[in-house]
Scaffold this active site. Sequence first.
Site, PDB file in Angstrom:
ATOM      1  N   LYS A 249       0.850  -1.193   0.000  1.00  0.00           N
ATOM      2  CA  LYS A 249       0.000   0.000   0.000  1.00  0.00           C
ATOM      3  C   LYS A 249       0.886   1.244   0.000  1.00  0.00           C
ATOM      4  CE  LYS A 249      -4.288   0.979   2.517  1.00  0.00           C
ATOM      5  NZ  LYS A 249      -4.851   0.916   3.878  1.00  0.00           N
TER       6      LYS A 249
HETATM    7  C1  E4P Z   1      -8.214   1.303   4.373  1.00  0.00           C
HETATM    8  O1  E4P Z   1      -7.486   0.900   3.502  1.00  0.00           O
HETATM    9  C2  E4P Z   1      -8.146   2.665   4.928  1.00  0.00           C
HETATM   10  O2  E4P Z   1      -6.894   2.931   5.443  1.00  0.00           O
HETATM   11  C3  E4P Z   1      -9.229   2.851   5.952  1.00  0.00           C
HETATM   12  O3  E4P Z   1     -10.448   2.385   5.406  1.00  0.00           O
HETATM   13  C4  E4P Z   1      -9.354   4.268   6.467  1.00  0.00           C
HETATM   14  O4  E4P Z   1     -10.495   4.361   7.271  1.00  0.00           O
HETATM   15  P1  E4P Z   1     -10.767   5.596   8.262  1.00  0.00           P
HETATM   16  O5  E4P Z   1     -10.968   6.819   7.443  1.00  0.00           O
HETATM   17  O6  E4P Z   1     -11.994   5.205   9.021  1.00  0.00           O
HETATM   18  O7  E4P Z   1      -9.539   5.712   9.126  1.00  0.00           O
END
Ligand code: E4P
Length: 217
Positions: A83
């Site tokens: 990622k």
């Molecule tokens: C997933 O890949 C993201 O990092 C995550 O869904 C972020 O979610 P949040 O905005 O609730 O922290």
Amino acid sequence: MKFFVDTAEVDAIAELNALGMVDGVTTNPSLIAKSGRDILEVTKEICDMVEGPVSAEVTATDADKMIEEGRKLAKIAVNIAVKVPLTWDGLKACKVLSGEGNMVNVTLCFSANQALLAAKAGATFISPFIGRLDDINLDGLELIADIREIYDNYGFDTQILAASIRSANHMSECAKIGADVATAPPAVIKAMANHILTDKGLAAFLADIEKANIKIV
Ligand code: E4P
């Protein structure tokens, strides 16, 4: 629509995985910090538990270091998706890492233009953040629909991984729009089973079961 679980809590992943609800897992530095676990150790454990892609996020911000970290993360297991953030350096890292045959999830996407760039750079997944857009009074679901339209216009095979999901309603709306994947916290996935009329109906059935002394075994 595939379901990814947005957590680094292995017990929660195991519970949903046993029900066939886990097509993959996403983590990020905040979720790793919340788990209190070492990133390499917990990521390996998750990769061993689930068959689908497990996103593990780099910590660097410059392309060369992101590539070095990405290569190390990719060695953890075959189902790692590296990622990287949607910055210019992140796009450079995406191009190199995807060119080397790795799955790459480009995260922190907040616009259709960013999603277009990620697809051009060879991203396996693009992660538009619905909830964080809603938080600032923008329409997160509209972004998912815009990216769907753009990717379909040109046949990009980058998968739309709807992220920052905060409610069961987000899940059904993403499925209606045609997101390829939605990643949600375990509590949101479980909340999809809830309906007030199910609770009311069950209460009435239970009352009749007691009244008529209905027994099966
Ligand atoms: C997933 O890949 C993201 O990092 C995550 O869904 C972020 O979610 P949040 O905005 O609730 O922290």
